[in-house]
Design an enzyme around this catalytic site. Structure first.
Site, PDB file in Angstrom:
ATOM      1  N   VAL A   1       0.840  -1.201   0.000  1.00 18.43           N
ATOM      2  CA  VAL A   1       0.000   0.000   0.000  1.00 18.43           C
ATOM      3  C   VAL A   1       0.872   1.248   0.000  1.00 18.43           C
ATOM      4  CG1 VAL A   1      -1.852   1.232   1.160  1.00 18.43           C
ATOM      5  CG2 VAL A   1      -1.817  -1.259   1.218  1.00 18.43           C
ATOM      6  N   ASP A   2       1.950   1.226   0.772  1.00 21.57           N
ATOM      7  CA  ASP A   2       2.890   2.350   0.758  1.00 21.57           C
ATOM      8  C   ASP A   2       3.483   2.551  -0.629  1.00 21.57           C
ATOM      9  OD1 ASP A   2       2.891   3.438   3.357  1.00 21.57           O
ATOM     10  OD2 ASP A   2       4.164   1.830   4.119  1.00 21.57           O
ATOM     11  N   VAL A   3       3.863   1.464  -1.275  1.00 23.50           N
ATOM     12  CA  VAL A   3       4.481   1.565  -2.593  1.00 23.50           C
ATOM     13  C   VAL A   3       3.494   2.136  -3.602  1.00 23.50           C
ATOM     14  CG1 VAL A   3       5.494   0.265  -4.497  1.00 23.50           C
ATOM     15  CG2 VAL A   3       6.115  -0.299  -2.143  1.00 23.50           C
TER      16      VAL A   3
END
Length: 381
Positions: A167-169
């Site tokens: 999700v961060d990526v």
């Protein structure tokens, strides 16, 4: 020909993953990225093990190449003043503090926009700047509340997170798109703007077909292990010596598959002739296929199916995946040397024919470029 973002200065106040991933992508495209760190540094500097040959953490290294590091203690008036000077010199500012934090230090969008109207100001949050502003933006938390864990893992097992902070990526990639769109507008108008991305919205967008199914049928998808809700056979199967993947995407591929397996009659079986029938009867189909697949090794089946035009592959570990990419001639690994150090990095996935990505600086030590932030990037390695 100069790099796509040559001459663009990015002042990066973000920590951990989504923001640093975004600023690294911009740096690879030629932007001069100045990483602003607290006296204790980015949290991921201490996220060890594992470490590389020099003893530096591989987590921090994965998203911080091509940057210069300076320390600004925002709680100290002198540090805050230096940070503000840098922000006013920037083309792009990236931050991922909780909403309102940057304003406390005189570094909010409203504080800077009046003096630097061409600034592109990117805020990365967990749950937006409204009702969810108080919620902590941790990838695992967002995977849970954002639905992806509910569709990941075996049907009879607990919900499972993705094995990387995906999700961060994804959010970092969305930040890059938003920033470059805002820079394009600035090219035409001379005026910057605020870009906002958040983890939850990024995840919901990335759920694509799963979110669309829930939205349009009123029924949320469930965990199916490695099977696909809309295609079959499209999952892992067990060969004589372990699992491998068959990814049949259409009826023609299915006919080739069963012909290759000596099961050509299945192509005319009403239970399996069309994809929608195979999805309905996937359990029966799996049993039939595995009774044949168990007779040979993974290597045998992958080689045979690939030669026959059927998508198939082994379940590689990460090291094997990198080696596989290299064997295909894909530039998966890059070695960067600067400041007397060499760092192995996974290459930027974007290929540009005229202005390729650049690898100039190894991930910086904390405060390595103190006092040099006003110099061109080329002179600070």
């Amino acid at each position: 020909m100069s790099a796509p973002l040559a001459g663009i200065r990015v002042v990066d106040f973000s920590r951990v993953l989504a923001g640093p991933y975004a600023s690294m992508m911009l740096a690879d495209l030629g932007a001069d990225v100045i990483k602003i760190e607290s006296p204790s540094g980015d949290d991921t500097r201490s996220w060890t093990p594992p470490v590389d040959d020099s003893g530096r953490g591989t987590y921090f290294s994965s998203v911080n190449r091509n940057k210069r590091s300076i320390i600004c203690d925002l709680r100290d008036p002198e540090g805050a003043a230096e940070a503000r000077q840098l922000a006013l010199s920037a083309d792009v500012l990236i931050e991922n503090f909780r909403p309102g934090t940057m304003t406390q230090f005189g570094l909010g969008w409203d504080d800077l926009e009046a003096e630097n109207p061409s600034l592109v100001y990117c805020s990365v949050t967990g749950f937006g700047s409204g009702e969810g502003a108080h919620l902590p933006g941790y990838d695992l938390l967002v995977q849970a509340v954002g639905g992806v864990m509910s569709v990941t893992g075996a049907a009879d097992a607990e919900p499972t997170k993705v094995g990387v902070a995906l999700v961060d990526v994804i959010t970092g990639q969305n930040a890059v798109v938003g920033i470059q769109a805002a820079l394009r507008v600035r090219d035409r108008t001379g005026v910057g703007q605020r870009v906002e991305v958040n983890l939850l919205s990024s995840l919901l967008s990335a759920l694509v077909n799963q979110a669309s199914a829930a939205l349009n049928t009123g029924v949320s998808p469930q965990r199916m292990g490695n099977a696909h809700p809309s295609i079959a056979p499209y999952e892992t199967f067990t060969a004589q010596d372990g699992p491998f993947v068959i990814a049949v995407g259409n009826d023609g591929q299915f006919r080739r598959l069963v012909g290759l397996l000596g099961l050509a009659e299945l192509a005319g079986d009403p239970r399996f002739a069309r994809n929608e029938n195979r999805v309905t009867n996937r359990g029966e189909l799996r049993t039939i296929l595995e009774s044949r697949l168990s007779a040979e090794s993974v290597q045998h089946w992958v080689h045979t199916m690939t030669a026959g035009g059927i998508p198939a592959g082994p379940v590689n570990d990460v090291g094997q995946a990198i080696a596989f990419a290299e064997s295909l001639g894909l530039p998966a690994v890059t070695e960067i040397t600067s400041s007397g150090r060499t760092s192995k990095q996974i290459s930027n996935p974007i290929t540009l024919s005229r202005t390729p990505t650049q690898y100039r600086l190894v991930p910086p030590d904390l405060g390595q470029h103190q006092g040099a932030a006003w110099l061109p990037a080329e002179g600070t390695s």
